[in-house]
Scaffold this active site. Structure first.
Site, PDB file in Angstrom:
ATOM      1  N   ASP A  83       0.708  -1.262   0.050  1.00 55.78           N
ATOM      2  CA  ASP A  83       0.026   0.154   0.187  1.00 55.78           C
ATOM      3  C   ASP A  83       0.907   1.279   0.035  1.00 55.78           C
ATOM      4  O   ASP A  83       0.568   2.220  -0.586  1.00 55.78           O
ATOM      5  CB  ASP A  83      -0.994  -0.133   1.372  1.00 55.78           C
ATOM      6  N   ASP A  86       4.426   0.606   4.160  1.00 54.44           N
ATOM      7  CA  ASP A  86       4.563  -0.706   4.945  1.00 54.44           C
ATOM      8  C   ASP A  86       4.125  -2.065   3.784  1.00 54.44           C
ATOM      9  O   ASP A  86       4.221  -1.722   2.715  1.00 54.44           O
ATOM     10  CB  ASP A  86       3.084  -0.574   5.764  1.00 54.44           C
ATOM     11  N   TYR A 235      -7.969   1.951   7.073  1.00 52.31           N
ATOM     12  CA  TYR A 235      -8.890   2.420   5.790  1.00 52.31           C
ATOM     13  C   TYR A 235     -10.237   2.409   5.956  1.00 52.31           C
ATOM     14  O   TYR A 235     -10.917   1.590   5.183  1.00 52.31           O
ATOM     15  CB  TYR A 235      -8.298   1.767   4.574  1.00 52.31           C
ATOM     16  N   GLU A 473       5.449  10.113   3.527  1.00 52.46           N
ATOM     17  CA  GLU A 473       5.016   8.739   2.978  1.00 52.46           C
ATOM     18  C   GLU A 473       4.403   8.774   1.842  1.00 52.46           C
ATOM     19  O   GLU A 473       3.511   9.608   1.797  1.00 52.46           O
ATOM     20  CB  GLU A 473       4.361   7.907   3.958  1.00 52.46           C
TER      21      GLU A 473
END
Ligand SMILES: *[C@@H]1O[C@H](CO)[C@@H](O)[C@H](O)[C@H]1NC(C)=O
Length: 490
Positions: A83, A86, A235, A473
């Site tokens: 994703d 990670d 999510y 990120e």
């Protein structure tokens, strides 16, 4: 082409002559190389690949990983995308990523082809849809996640030698997830259109999956995190009506089957004027797809006009001519929120880029509360946002890794920040990853070329800090709309 050069030269002359305080915007404008940025974006998807890498893999610091995904449930769930920084495969944002990549492809196909990137874009889509085909193992069964956020985040490991749990999580008739199923239906439908011209058989196969998943999503309703609680902390979906209309809009575009149009008409809710398009909220996307049908004269109905109106009010707000304008940083970046802002800038710029194209082809414009908006106004917004991200900003930083002279070196990303297995095979344990690599004050050893990080704060401030996952990120959802944005400019 020639026009652009003249404009650039004029911009530079203007800078030299006027000592304009916004000089950085104009000099960098001249320097933006959208085609090379686009090439980098497509490399990003290779860096995020899970599973067995193909012989033509270009990102060489990555290796095979998570080959046994799905073995806990007796099926092969290898493949797909990690994703973000990670190593979890979260199906909900992954599906949105594929939908946006597919949308980018079908709106800007000729430009992608002209820049030699159409094949790479279709490969990036297929890496997702091949995985979704495995994950959609029965008409009403869809695996929506492999790996677990909590246990994955407790370790700092390379995907190639991770030892964290790889549980597989699913939805089915008894444990529904309309948002997940409908978003995956949207991804399949959009991808089936993208593959139409080049691979009819694959396109037809994707459409079968899309129809089955839409049926599942609409007839067994529920929020997917109720069925996959492990997704809830990362999510969680705020509702599924948006995914249902988005999927119906994609299926109508893919099939011309009136039942999907009826679904949009009967839904009774076009969503209203939204503040963003994101992995969680697809209303703006559905509204724009319906507006495309109306502008194209394919449909005409009073109910459907509310979708178009909502879409246009969102665009008015982005271009600062609405009733509720999107905030901008002093340097001119559309600003939505602290955590991973650039994902929202990207989808807003994408919407402006496709809408400019629709308006141009119909010689139409938008009547905003603050005045008329024409396609060149939208194109200027798209370009300003792309230029900011590529380095025309007060920090002089490109937020696209590998692009420009100054870009993030310490992104929050496990694989990028730990020595490649190609250079050092010895295992890096859960804790060693943190001690030896995460906490190191040195650039990441592997460049994740094409990553667009979360980006600056609302005052254009930014520090290249590995521990700051809000600004440093990159997620797959950040990158896919930019494929369309940069293709539109290239
Ligand atoms: C950015 O570049 C401009 C123009 O070269 C320069 O004037 C400015 O000081 C730079 N800003 C930073 C923060 O480096």
């Amino acid at each position: 082409m020639k026009m652009n050069r003249i404009v650039c030269v004029l911009a530079i002359l203007h800078v030299i002559s006027s000592h304009d305080p916004h000089a950085f915007v104009q000099t960098s404008l001249a320097a933006s190389d959208y085609a090379s940025a686009l090439t980098k974006l497509l490399l990003y998807f290779e860096g995020q690949r899970s599973g067995k890498l193909p012989p033509n893999q270009r990102v060489k610091w990555r290796g095979d990983s998570a080959l046994k995904d799905g073995s806990d449930v007796g099926i092969d769930l290898s493949g797909g995308y990690y994703d973000a920084g990670d190593n979890v495969k979260f199906g909900f944002p992954m599906a949105f990523t594929i939908t946006m990549l597919s949308w980018s492809t079908l709106e800007f196909r000729a430009k992608l082809k002209a820049k030699g990137e159409l094949g790479n874009t279709l490969n990036a889509i297929r890496w997702g849809t091949d995985y979704f085909i495995k994950a959609h193992s029965e008409p009403h069964v869809l695996y929506g996640q492999v790996g677990d956020g909590d246990s994955d985040h407790a370790c700092w490991m390379r995907p190639e030698d991770m030892t964290t749990p790889r549980g597989s999580y699913r939805i089915d008739d008894q444990n529904p997830g309309s948002d997940l199923a409908a978003e995956t239906a949207a991804a399949f439908a959009a991808a089936s259109i993208a593959f139409g011209p080049s691979d009819q058989a694959y396109s037809a196969k994707l459409l079968v999956h899309a129809k089955q998943l839409f049926d599942f999503a609409s007839n067994h309703q529920g929020l997917y995190q109720s069925s996959i609680p492990s997704a809830g902390g990362f999510y969680a979906s705020s509702g599924f009506q948006d995914e249902l209309v988005w999927a119906a809009a994609w299926l109508y575009h893919a099939t011309d089957d009136k039942s999907y149009l009826d679904f949009l008409q009967n839904s009774g809710n076009s969503g209203g004027v939204k503040t963003q398009l994101s992995w969680d909220d697809k209303y703006v996307g559905a509204q724009v797809l319906v507006a495309k049908l109306l502008l194209g004269g394919k449909v005409a109905s009073g109910v459907l006009y509310s979708y178009k109106n909502d879409a246009e009010q969102f665009i008015c707000n982005c271009i600062q001519k609405g009733n509720n304008n999107v905030r901008k940083t002093p340097g001119g970046l559309l600003w939505f929120q602290e955590w991973n802002n650039l994902q929202y800038t990207g989808t807003a710029a994408f919407i402006a880029a496709v809408y400019a194209q629709y308006l141009t082809s119909k010689h139409a414009s938008i009547q905003c509360p603050g005045g008329i908006v024409q396609p060149p106004d939208l194109a200027a917004l798209v370009q300003s946002q792309a230029d900011y991200i590529l380095g025309a900003n007060p920090k002089n930083v490109s937020y696209l890794v590998g692009y420009g002279t100054s870009f993030p070196q310490k992104i929050h990303h496990r694989g990028s920040s730990i020595v490649s297995t190609r250079n050092d095979q010895s295992p890096v344990s859960c804790k060693d990853g943190f001690q030896q690599w995460y906490n190191r004050d040195a650039p990441n050893p592997n460049l994740l070329v094409g990553a667009i990080v979360g980006g600056p704060d609302n005052q254009d401030g930014y520090n290249d800090d590995r521990s700051n996952y809000q600004s440093n990120e990159a997620a797959t959802v950040n990158i896919s709309p930019f494929v369309g944005v940069l293709a539109s400019l290239a």
